[in-house]
Design a protein around this motif. Sequence first.
Motif, PDB file in Angstrom:
ATOM      1  N   PRO A  91      -9.155 -40.082  -3.685  1.00 20.58           N
ATOM      2  CA  PRO A  91      -9.842 -41.448  -4.020  1.00 20.58           C
ATOM      3  C   PRO A  91     -11.376 -41.365  -3.842  1.00 20.58           C
ATOM      4  O   PRO A  91     -12.035 -41.955  -4.487  1.00 20.58           O
ATOM      5  CB  PRO A  91      -9.221 -42.438  -2.887  1.00 20.58           C
ATOM      6  CG  PRO A  91      -7.980 -41.598  -2.633  1.00 20.58           C
ATOM      7  CD  PRO A  91      -8.202 -40.122  -2.633  1.00 20.58           C
ATOM      8  N   ALA A  92     -11.790 -40.407  -2.594  1.00 16.07           N
ATOM      9  CA  ALA A  92     -13.411 -40.368  -2.628  1.00 16.07           C
ATOM     10  C   ALA A  92     -13.877 -39.697  -3.791  1.00 16.07           C
ATOM     11  O   ALA A  92     -15.101 -39.829  -4.224  1.00 16.07           O
ATOM     12  CB  ALA A  92     -13.468 -39.508  -1.423  1.00 16.07           C
TER      13      ALA A  92
ATOM     14  N   ARG B 227     -12.849 -39.701  -6.817  1.00 18.75           N
ATOM     15  CA  ARG B 227     -13.001 -40.525  -7.978  1.00 18.75           C
ATOM     16  C   ARG B 227     -14.097 -41.572  -7.725  1.00 18.75           C
ATOM     17  O   ARG B 227     -14.649 -41.784  -8.667  1.00 18.75           O
ATOM     18  CB  ARG B 227     -11.658 -41.352  -8.237  1.00 18.75           C
ATOM     19  CG  ARG B 227     -10.479 -40.531  -8.575  1.00 18.75           C
ATOM     20  CD  ARG B 227      -9.151 -41.032  -8.552  1.00 18.75           C
ATOM     21  NE  ARG B 227      -8.053 -40.193  -9.266  1.00 18.75           N
ATOM     22  CZ  ARG B 227      -6.828 -40.530  -9.276  1.00 18.75           C
ATOM     23  NH1 ARG B 227      -6.377 -41.457  -8.554  1.00 18.75           N
ATOM     24  NH2 ARG B 227      -5.795 -39.740  -9.626  1.00 18.75           N
ATOM     25  N   LEU B 228     -14.290 -42.102  -6.753  1.00 18.61           N
ATOM     26  CA  LEU B 228     -15.184 -43.003  -6.261  1.00 18.61           C
ATOM     27  C   LEU B 228     -16.656 -42.405  -6.409  1.00 18.61           C
ATOM     28  O   LEU B 228     -17.627 -43.043  -6.984  1.00 18.61           O
ATOM     29  CB  LEU B 228     -15.127 -43.733  -4.905  1.00 18.61           C
ATOM     30  CG  LEU B 228     -16.260 -44.521  -4.377  1.00 18.61           C
ATOM     31  CD1 LEU B 228     -16.180 -45.754  -5.293  1.00 18.61           C
ATOM     32  CD2 LEU B 228     -16.039 -44.858  -3.066  1.00 18.61           C
ATOM     33  N   LEU B 229     -16.794 -41.291  -6.000  1.00 13.40           N
ATOM     34  CA  LEU B 229     -17.984 -40.728  -6.337  1.00 13.40           C
ATOM     35  C   LEU B 229     -18.357 -40.152  -7.828  1.00 13.40           C
ATOM     36  O   LEU B 229     -19.459 -40.445  -8.341  1.00 13.40           O
ATOM     37  CB  LEU B 229     -18.136 -39.235  -5.590  1.00 13.40           C
ATOM     38  CG  LEU B 229     -19.527 -38.300  -5.656  1.00 13.40           C
ATOM     39  CD1 LEU B 229     -20.507 -39.123  -5.225  1.00 13.40           C
ATOM     40  CD2 LEU B 229     -19.417 -37.245  -4.893  1.00 13.40           C
TER      41      LEU B 229
ATOM     42  N   SER C 182     -17.385 -42.010 -10.417  1.00 13.21           N
ATOM     43  CA  SER C 182     -17.740 -43.168 -10.979  1.00 13.21           C
ATOM     44  C   SER C 182     -18.985 -43.719 -10.472  1.00 13.21           C
ATOM     45  O   SER C 182     -20.017 -44.347 -11.548  1.00 13.21           O
ATOM     46  CB  SER C 182     -16.669 -44.470 -10.418  1.00 13.21           C
ATOM     47  OG  SER C 182     -16.889 -44.841  -9.261  1.00 13.21           O
ATOM     48  N   MET C 183     -19.523 -43.493  -9.402  1.00 14.70           N
ATOM     49  CA  MET C 183     -20.924 -43.820  -8.972  1.00 14.70           C
ATOM     50  C   MET C 183     -21.948 -42.989  -9.937  1.00 14.70           C
ATOM     51  O   MET C 183     -22.817 -43.555 -10.201  1.00 14.70           O
ATOM     52  CB  MET C 183     -21.157 -43.493  -7.473  1.00 14.70           C
ATOM     53  CG  MET C 183     -20.523 -44.667  -6.566  1.00 14.70           C
ATOM     54  SD  MET C 183     -20.821 -44.570  -4.928  1.00 14.70           S
ATOM     55  CE  MET C 183     -20.232 -45.768  -4.165  1.00 14.70           C
TER      56      MET C 183
ATOM     57  N   LYS D 270     -20.433 -40.210   4.451  1.00 15.60           N
ATOM     58  CA  LYS D 270     -19.572 -41.112   3.993  1.00 15.60           C
ATOM     59  C   LYS D 270     -19.251 -42.394   5.049  1.00 15.60           C
ATOM     60  O   LYS D 270     -19.661 -42.121   6.091  1.00 15.60           O
ATOM     61  CB  LYS D 270     -18.313 -40.444   3.711  1.00 15.60           C
ATOM     62  CG  LYS D 270     -18.158 -39.307   2.730  1.00 15.60           C
ATOM     63  CD  LYS D 270     -16.891 -38.491   3.024  1.00 15.60           C
ATOM     64  CE  LYS D 270     -16.680 -37.375   1.824  1.00 15.60           C
ATOM     65  NZ  LYS D 270     -15.302 -36.815   2.081  1.00 15.60           N
ATOM     66  N   PRO D 271     -19.100 -43.468   4.361  1.00 17.57           N
ATOM     67  CA  PRO D 271     -18.919 -43.909   3.076  1.00 17.57           C
ATOM     68  C   PRO D 271     -20.048 -43.806   2.036  1.00 17.57           C
ATOM     69  O   PRO D 271     -21.060 -44.298   2.871  1.00 17.57           O
ATOM     70  CB  PRO D 271     -17.978 -45.220   3.167  1.00 17.57           C
ATOM     71  CG  PRO D 271     -18.533 -46.088   4.432  1.00 17.57           C
ATOM     72  CD  PRO D 271     -18.757 -44.599   5.382  1.00 17.57           C
TER      73      PRO D 271
ATOM     74  N   GLU E 245     -24.336 -46.059  -2.910  1.00 20.04           N
ATOM     75  CA  GLU E 245     -25.040 -45.784  -4.172  1.00 20.04           C
ATOM     76  C   GLU E 245     -26.559 -45.631  -4.117  1.00 20.04           C
ATOM     77  O   GLU E 245     -26.980 -44.719  -4.858  1.00 20.04           O
ATOM     78  CB  GLU E 245     -24.531 -46.976  -5.170  1.00 20.04           C
ATOM     79  CG  GLU E 245     -24.900 -46.384  -6.584  1.00 20.04           C
ATOM     80  CD  GLU E 245     -24.071 -47.118  -7.588  1.00 20.04           C
ATOM     81  OE1 GLU E 245     -24.755 -47.683  -8.380  1.00 20.04           O
ATOM     82  OE2 GLU E 245     -23.091 -47.328  -7.668  1.00 20.04           O
TER      83      GLU E 245
ATOM     84  N   GLU F 164     -10.437 -42.733   2.952  1.00 24.92           N
ATOM     85  CA  GLU F 164     -11.442 -41.751   2.768  1.00 24.92           C
ATOM     86  C   GLU F 164     -11.706 -40.794   3.932  1.00 24.92           C
ATOM     87  O   GLU F 164     -12.012 -39.514   3.705  1.00 24.92           O
ATOM     88  CB  GLU F 164     -12.707 -42.386   2.376  1.00 24.92           C
ATOM     89  CG  GLU F 164     -12.452 -43.031   0.964  1.00 24.92           C
ATOM     90  CD  GLU F 164     -11.679 -44.587   1.087  1.00 24.92           C
ATOM     91  OE1 GLU F 164     -11.625 -45.047   2.216  1.00 24.92           O
ATOM     92  OE2 GLU F 164     -11.389 -44.724  -0.035  1.00 24.92           O
TER      93      GLU F 164
END
Length: 257
Positions: free
Chosen positions: A14-15, A17-19, A21-22, A103-104, A107, A246
Amino acid sequence: MNKLNAIIIEDEIPAARLLHSMITRLRPQWTLTIVPGSVDEAASWFKENPQPDLIFLDIQLADGNAFDFLSTVQPSSVIIFTTAYDQYAIRAFTVNSIDYILKPIDETRLLDAIIKYETLQNKGIPHPQEYLNTLLDTLQHKERRYRTRFLIYGADRFWSLQVTDIAYFYSENKITFAVTKKGQEHIIDLSLNKLMEQLDPELFFRANRQVIISIDSIDHAEPYFNGKIAISVLPPYKSQITISEEKLSSFKLWLNY
């Protein structure tokens, strides 16, 4: 910035994928790949693919850490570190063309790191081997002194509170409290962020924005909602302490260190 090849090495999907997308939002022209977040799998990827320009590298990997990966692979790429807590004095990583993101991931902070990289690219990155040697020296530097006590002020006296007597710290209304193993509470004139810079990361973990827990304070952990886990500590905390999905991998590694 022209087209660039970057990879993400992160053991928590998940982390990662989030990174991804950012970064895609911030730099859609980049070629971006998520690489498996273990030392062995990442090393195998490097054997089969050309060196990327930039690596977003998690400090804690599934089967080791960033030092293990860098020692094994010896990449020529520039590194931006991502980490859940400041275990390796990562503020020192900001020298010699490198940066770190806690983390978290925020952006805005991510954009700052990217712009720093692009600026250094324009000025000229140091020779790859010199850069890597400096990086490895920094990662291997473990001779660091951590705080062992706090000076506590009372109404008519002051005394020394030993860090080993503290079960956890928490923040409430911008005030930081230390709770001892006997359940006593004391005000500490430091933020949780500053505390994490001074506490031994083998003994203390930043559970979330409100709480730092001692390894000795943990009674048990159990599943919670949305992939989180709930931590029970002694003496009991006033509300539920949860670890996000995360941070779960980092928490497990910390428990098993």
